[in-house]
Design a protein around this motif. Sequence first.
Motif, mmCIF file in Angstrom:
data_model
loop_
_atom_site.group_PDB
_atom_site.id
_atom_site.type_symbol
_atom_site.label_atom_id
_atom_site.label_comp_id
_atom_site.label_asym_id
_atom_site.label_seq_id
_atom_site.Cartn_x
_atom_site.Cartn_y
_atom_site.Cartn_z
ATOM 1 N N TRP A 24 0.837 -1.203 0.000
ATOM 2 C CA TRP A 24 0.000 0.000 0.000
ATOM 3 C C TRP A 24 0.875 1.258 0.000
ATOM 4 C CZ3 TRP A 24 -4.812 1.262 -1.008
ATOM 5 C CH2 TRP A 24 -5.345 2.464 -0.513
ATOM 6 N N GLN A 25 1.948 1.211 0.794
ATOM 7 C CA GLN A 25 2.848 2.361 0.841
ATOM 8 C C GLN A 25 3.477 2.662 -0.514
ATOM 9 O OE1 GLN A 25 5.521 1.158 4.142
ATOM 10 N NE2 GLN A 25 5.012 3.140 5.039
ATOM 11 N N GLY A 26 3.647 1.646 -1.329
ATOM 12 C CA GLY A 26 4.293 1.839 -2.626
ATOM 13 C C GLY A 26 3.397 2.406 -3.699
ATOM 14 N N GLU A 61 -4.424 6.547 -6.377
ATOM 15 C CA GLU A 61 -4.478 5.578 -7.482
ATOM 16 C C GLU A 61 -5.585 4.550 -7.287
ATOM 17 O OE1 GLU A 61 -1.583 2.050 -9.129
ATOM 18 O OE2 GLU A 61 -0.775 4.084 -9.020
ATOM 19 N N VAL A 62 -5.856 4.177 -6.026
ATOM 20 C CA VAL A 62 -6.861 3.155 -5.727
ATOM 21 C C VAL A 62 -8.175 3.835 -5.364
ATOM 22 C CG1 VAL A 62 -7.505 1.257 -4.201
ATOM 23 C CG2 VAL A 62 -5.125 1.515 -4.959
ATOM 24 N N LEU A 63 -9.223 3.546 -6.114
ATOM 25 C CA LEU A 63 -10.516 4.176 -5.866
ATOM 26 C C LEU A 63 -11.288 3.479 -4.744
ATOM 27 C CD1 LEU A 63 -11.659 4.840 -9.562
ATOM 28 C CD2 LEU A 63 -10.510 6.403 -7.958
ATOM 29 N N TYR A 75 -9.513 -3.343 -2.887
ATOM 30 C CA TYR A 75 -8.119 -3.556 -3.285
ATOM 31 C C TYR A 75 -7.348 -4.296 -2.198
ATOM 32 C CZ TYR A 75 -3.236 -2.568 -4.304
ATOM 33 O OH TYR A 75 -1.881 -2.698 -4.525
ATOM 34 N N LEU A 76 -7.447 -3.831 -0.961
ATOM 35 C CA LEU A 76 -6.678 -4.430 0.133
ATOM 36 C C LEU A 76 -7.178 -5.834 0.468
ATOM 37 C CD1 LEU A 76 -6.246 -1.267 2.366
ATOM 38 C CD2 LEU A 76 -4.423 -2.538 1.196
ATOM 39 N N THR A 77 -8.474 -6.060 0.304
ATOM 40 C CA THR A 77 -9.010 -7.410 0.510
ATOM 41 C C THR A 77 -8.375 -8.381 -0.477
ATOM 42 O OG1 THR A 77 -11.135 -6.638 1.385
ATOM 43 C CG2 THR A 77 -11.089 -8.840 0.418
ATOM 44 N N THR A 78 -8.278 -7.958 -1.731
ATOM 45 C CA THR A 78 -7.660 -8.814 -2.750
ATOM 46 C C THR A 78 -6.182 -9.045 -2.449
ATOM 47 O OG1 THR A 78 -9.206 -8.066 -4.459
ATOM 48 C CG2 THR A 78 -7.131 -9.017 -5.216
#
Length: 293
Positions: free
Chosen positions: A39-41, A46-48, A53-56
């Motif tokens: 996530w830090q990178g 960028e992520v809506l 996203y984090l679940t995936t």
Amino acid sequence: MADPAAFEQQRTRLWAIAYRVTGSVADADDAVQESWLRWQGLPDGEVLDPRAYLTTVVSRICYDQLGSARARREVYVGPWLPEPVVTESGPEDRATLDESVGVALLTVLERLTPAERTALILHDVFAVPFPEIAEVVGRTPDSVRQLASRARRRVRAEAPRRSVDRDEHRRAVDAFLTAVMGGDFDGLLQVLDPDVVWRSDGGGLVTAARLPLLGHEKAARFAVLITRGYDPETMSLLARDVNGAPGLILTDVTDPTGAPSVVFAFTVHEGRITEVDAILNPEKLRHLARPAR
């Protein structure tokens, strides 16, 4: 860098997913940490949908971990049980138990393939849509739907019958504690189901039964043996929540780490204990040690 606050809003949920998929506190911690690094990178904005996203991301990490974990567990010494989550006893107004995190269910999930386990947990426990799960396990949505259905049927067939009534569960554990501390063999026979299964996970590192004990007489005799080695000056047997349900922990108060020697999880049905899962492997209890001063 992506917004740290957005990640923190999801941290508890991510850990809950990771623990149920892996059955390991250490692996769940590692998966969440790796998710944080990824996530830090990311560039900010960028992520809506950070939740999806984090679940995936965390699910994919855990899915990859399951392959190597499965190989390790095939050569594990004695019964394998998940690393326990121990907390203070839950609030009295919490009437039901969370079956999805129970030791008994996590043990059954070990018999599923990694894809089946991941699909079932993500869909049935966390309501993740099949197309998103498909990205995790590299299958089509229809294939994932079939994986979850097959896993669901197997869990229903193999999971032990279990009360979700918290008060019923607590009464049975309290009766067990009273009987075992009093060396009351007949009292143990009353609270243990005639077909009770007692599993001990020592991982080959401490003395533990290599095979499950079957039947209330064998289990009661084994429980009474615990009291023979119990020294109230140096040991404590305390009621704690284990994976969200009333359980017990045995602690040597002279141990400077404060980690329990044994964590007991129970399955209760119709007022009697049908399964006792005793986790003794010190590597699985290390995370329960007191924080260093």
